[in-house]
Write an enzyme that holds these catalytic residues in place. Structure first.
Site, PDB file in Angstrom:
ATOM      1  N   ASP A   1       2.362  -3.719  -9.587  1.00 28.70           N
ATOM      2  CA  ASP A   1       2.131  -5.040 -10.159  1.00 28.70           C
ATOM      3  C   ASP A   1       2.550  -5.088 -11.624  1.00 28.70           C
ATOM      4  O   ASP A   1       3.217  -6.020 -12.076  1.00 28.70           O
ATOM      5  CB  ASP A   1       0.650  -5.420 -10.041  1.00 28.70           C
ATOM      6  CG  ASP A   1       0.195  -5.526  -8.595  1.00 28.70           C
ATOM      7  OD1 ASP A   1       1.058  -5.493  -7.697  1.00 28.70           O
ATOM      8  OD2 ASP A   1      -1.021  -5.619  -8.362  1.00 28.70           O
TER       9      ASP A   1
ATOM     10  N   SER B   1      -2.474 -11.787 -11.044  1.00 30.48           N
ATOM     11  CA  SER B   1      -2.868 -12.462 -12.288  1.00 30.48           C
ATOM     12  C   SER B   1      -3.411 -11.463 -13.298  1.00 30.48           C
ATOM     13  O   SER B   1      -3.194 -11.620 -14.516  1.00 30.48           O
ATOM     14  CB  SER B   1      -3.915 -13.543 -11.993  1.00 30.48           C
ATOM     15  OG  SER B   1      -5.052 -13.007 -11.340  1.00 30.48           O
TER      16      SER B   1
ATOM     17  N   TYR C   1       0.841  -1.210   0.000  1.00 28.27           N
ATOM     18  CA  TYR C   1       0.000   0.000   0.000  1.00 28.27           C
ATOM     19  C   TYR C   1       0.875   1.259   0.000  1.00 28.27           C
ATOM     20  O   TYR C   1       0.445   2.332   0.386  1.00 28.27           O
ATOM     21  CB  TYR C   1      -0.965   0.005   1.192  1.00 28.27           C
ATOM     22  CG  TYR C   1      -2.181  -0.877   1.004  1.00 28.27           C
ATOM     23  CD1 TYR C   1      -3.447  -0.328   0.873  1.00 28.27           C
ATOM     24  CD2 TYR C   1      -2.070  -2.263   0.959  1.00 28.27           C
ATOM     25  CE1 TYR C   1      -4.570  -1.130   0.713  1.00 28.27           C
ATOM     26  CE2 TYR C   1      -3.172  -3.073   0.793  1.00 28.27           C
ATOM     27  CZ  TYR C   1      -4.432  -2.505   0.671  1.00 28.27           C
ATOM     28  OH  TYR C   1      -5.533  -3.304   0.512  1.00 28.27           O
ATOM     29  N   THR C   2       2.107   1.109  -0.412  1.00 33.73           N
ATOM     30  CA  THR C   2       3.015   2.256  -0.515  1.00 33.73           C
ATOM     31  C   THR C   2       3.086   2.797  -1.937  1.00 33.73           C
ATOM     32  O   THR C   2       3.487   3.945  -2.140  1.00 33.73           O
ATOM     33  CB  THR C   2       4.439   1.854  -0.079  1.00 33.73           C
ATOM     34  OG1 THR C   2       4.803   0.643  -0.767  1.00 33.73           O
ATOM     35  CG2 THR C   2       4.519   1.597   1.412  1.00 33.73           C
TER      36      THR C   2
END
Length: 386
Positions: free
Chosen positions: A175, A130, A37-38
């Site tokens: 991600d 994913s 969450y950074t």
């Protein structure tokens, strides 16, 4: 995915569309070692790519038609027109590759259609990205086929925009950057402000260590909307402290910053983000010094912050961490968005079997579904494979 797996995806494409694909590409899922969450706070993260990949067999089209098919989901080919793509056009899995086409066209790139057949070995719902793998493999294939000349970080940003603006998930850029830019044998230190990256050697086997991923196989409904709520809370904290993002609060300034915040919820979120940025820096310093085992307690400290300050853990993930540490792990923490998904556990190679057995037994005793446990081997990022 193995060469035989890639060949199977290519064969599936030919069966679907009647001709061999122009190419086959792969993009991995990721697990985040530290820094949660950074990313949307313009802070630091440290993911590594997994061996598990989304594979896409793709051919270019010039007639404005986009055809999408997944080998993993029962259903026909999804056929869309590229000039009619809009957010909300498709709310299922096809939104991820379709969103990439929409973003590329919106950025002025003349993507005129494609036939795409996908298959993935990245576990879904496990917090292992994913969806980012689907986006990045699509972006890389189209970049190659249409000769767009975009760099890996640029592709990651476009894939993030697809998830933000087309799919509607307000994720940060970690991600997609991990999937696009990781390299084999390294963890990726990403500065989410300027998107600068550094490959940090992470050869655990050379130190007699393993990093286990424990997929809890649970996803709690509590997670719906919780990510957006925490992002909003972090933004509220930044405004209250007079900074653009929480990245701007130095760890040494944290006590003074917390004293200025009246809202207990916002105070917890700020404490987590600033301290987790600091933990990323701690881990990098330890890895640079060759003191790999010492990162274990930092991981466990990170879990406590995610559990108590951010409050995104769940009983299953807490059980993984407490059981693994009691069984001799060097450290453990939940990873990903929370409310289910996976944890990472740092172990001596010689203890991996014992720790895994202990976690399995603890889940059975609690009446939980048996978790899936596998080693996280730092792997290559997105690439063309055929």
């Amino acid at each position: 995915m193995s060469e035989s797996g890639a060949a199977a995806v290519a064969a599936g494409f030919e069966e679907l569309y009647g001709a061999a694909p122009h190419g086959v590409w792969a993009a991995p899922g990721r697990v985040n070692l530290i820094g949660e969450y950074t990313d949307f706070n313009e802070g630091f993260v440290m993911p590594l790519a997994l061996p598990h990949t989304a594979v896409a067999a793709v051919s270019r089209r010039d007639d404005g038609v986009l055809r999408l098919h997944s080998a993993d989901i029962d259903g026909p080919v999804v056929e869309l027109r590229v000039d009619e793509l809009q957010p909300g056009t498709d709310t299922g899995w096809a939104a991820y590759p379709a969103g990439v086409v929409w973003v590329l066209r919106g950025a002025g790139h003349a993507v005129t259609g494609a036939d795409i057949h996908l298959a993935s070995t990245v576990p879904t719902g496990a917090g292992l990205s994913s969806s980012a793998a689907l986006e990045v493999v699509t972006a890389l294939a189209l970049n190659d086929l249409f000769e767009l000349g975009l760099t890996r970080p640029e592709l990651a940003k476009l894939a993030q925009r697809a998830e933000n603006d087309f799919v509607g998930v307000p994720c940060g850029v970690m991600d997609q950057t991990a999937s696009a830019c990781c390299t084999e044998g390294n963890a990726l230190h990403l500065d989410c402000r300027d998107l600068s990256i550094r490959q940090v050697p992470f050869d655990l086997s050379a130190h007699g260590l393993q990093l286990l991923v424990v997929d809890s196989r649970v996803k709690h409904a509590l997670g719906d909307g919780a990510y957006a709520e925490r992002r909003e809370g972090c933004e509220t904290g930044a405004r209250a402290l007079g900074v653009s993002h929480l990245r701007d609060i130095a760890y040494e300034e944290l006590p003074a910053a917390l004293a200025k915040l009246d809202d207990e919820r916002v105070r917890r979120y700020v404490r987590h983000v600033v301290s987790d940025d600091h933990r990323v820096e701690q881990v990098i310093a330890l890895l640079d010094a060759g003191d790999v085992r010492a990162i274990g307690p930092v991981l466990t400290e990170g879990h406590a912050s995610l559990r108590d300050d951010l409050r995104i853990s769940c009983p299953e993930l807490d059980l993984v961490v407490s059981t693994a540490n009691a069984a001799g792990a060097l450290g453990a923490r939940m990873t990903g968005g929370g409310f289910g998904g996976s944890a990472v556990v740092l172990v001596e190679e010689s203890d991996a079997e014992t720790v895994t057995k202990s976690v399995m037994e603890a889940f059975a005793a609690a009446g939980y579904t048996a978790p899936r446990v596998f080693p996280a081997v730092p792997s290559a990022g997105a690439r063309r494979i055929a």
